[in-house]
Design an enzyme around this catalytic site. Structure first.
Site, short mmCIF file in Angstrom:
data_model
loop_
_atom_site.label_atom_id
_atom_site.label_comp_id
_atom_site.label_asym_id
_atom_site.label_seq_id
_atom_site.Cartn_x
_atom_site.Cartn_y
_atom_site.Cartn_z
N HIS A 55 -7.36 -6.58 0.74
CA HIS A 55 -6.29 -5.58 0.66
C HIS A 55 -5.09 -5.93 1.54
CE1 HIS A 55 -4.43 -1.69 0.14
NE2 HIS A 55 -4.40 -1.52 1.44
N ASP A 68 0.84 -1.20 0.00
CA ASP A 68 0.00 0.00 0.00
C ASP A 68 0.88 1.26 0.00
OD1 ASP A 68 -3.02 0.83 0.37
OD2 ASP A 68 -1.90 2.07 1.78
N TYR A 80 -0.24 11.73 3.29
CA TYR A 80 -1.25 12.10 2.29
C TYR A 80 -1.20 13.59 1.98
CZ TYR A 80 -3.48 7.58 3.37
OH TYR A 80 -3.75 6.25 3.55
N TYR A 111 -11.25 10.34 1.48
CA TYR A 111 -10.37 10.58 2.61
C TYR A 111 -9.04 11.23 2.22
CZ TYR A 111 -8.11 5.99 1.60
OH TYR A 111 -7.46 4.93 1.02
#
Length: 253
Positions: free
Chosen positions: A230, A48, A177, A96
């Site tokens: 995931h 990820d 992020y 998000y």
């Protein structure tokens, strides 16, 4: 084998400035680890966000990478628009990624207040397909008193994660992020093709789609898919180890 807590996580450093979580710092941390332990280069494995760091490490510090093994997140080529602007247009303000950037500090506080509940709701498998709830997904998970699907980890394993976030909080990880657009600008003049031998591992039930053009940008990539969601390494630990070891044996230098 080196398995670090990366910047912002666990017992690693958690600086307060948002910009120090940019891709040049996150990849630079990995280069510094190699230098510290006296390795010229290494095979890097990422999942990820970790996979995103490994992809970018191969772009920014190609000489430090021997081989790549990435899970869940395929290589994402740089588009014409900054990432958050692009995602806001496609997914809206409750996505998000967008929320973390447009409402700085809001999600951090809610996740910090509900660490155990959030992590317990996040690490699930066999979650039934339902219409998305209104609002921001991560905040919804933090507030949800009922967990869907089945737990991926045992209570003792989950407790390790809860303890780690009791130490670090969530802001450092979320700041990754908040540098996506800065990363987009940084990579403007970087050659986008990765030539390293690469193993890309997907979970067939993952909501992240497989890349349709992976070998256009990673020409030496091979693909393995496992019947899981995931969190591939938690759901299929034996299978993932076998796949990795088999591929490494085939590409032994």
């Amino acid at each position: 084998m080196i398995v670090p807590n990366q910047r912002g996580y666990g017992k690693s450093s958690c600086p307060t400035e948002i910009t120090v979580y940019g891709i040049e710092h996150l990849t630079g941390d990995l280069v510094a680890l190699l230098d510290h332990y006296g390795y010229e280069k290494a095979t890097f494995i990422g999942h990820d966000w970790g996979a995103n760091i490994v992809w970018n490490l191969a772009l920014l510090h190609a000489e430090k990478v021997s081989k790549i093994i990435n899970m869940a997140l395929p290589y994402m080529q740089r588009g014409e628009k900054p990432w958050i602007e692009f995602m806001e247009e496609i997914f809206g303000p409750d996505n998000y990624f967008v929320h973390f950037n447009r409402q700085v500090g809001v999600a951090d506080a809610i996740l910090d207040e509900n660490k155990s509940q959030f992590l317990g709701n996040l690490f699930r498998k066999n979650v039934p397909l339902t219409m998305p709830e209104p609002g921001m997904m991560m905040i919804n998970l933090a507030k949800a008193e009922k967990s869907l699907g089945d737990p991926i980890m045992s209570e003792s394993e989950l407790a390790v994660y809860v303890s780690a976030f009791e130490t670090s909080g969530f802001t450092g990880g979320i700041n990754w992020y908040r540098n996506l657009d800065q990363n987009w600008h940084l990579l403007a003049d970087v050659q986008p093709i990765i030539q390293h031998p690469t193993l890309m591992i997907y979970g067939e039930q993952d909501i992240i789609p497989k890349s349709e053009n992976l070998t256009d940008f990673v020409p030496n990539a091979e693909v393995v898919s496992l019947d899981c969601g995931h969190c591939i390494q938690q759901e299929k630990p034996e299978e993932i180890n076998k796949a990795i070891l088999k591929w490494l044996e085939q590409h032994n230098e």
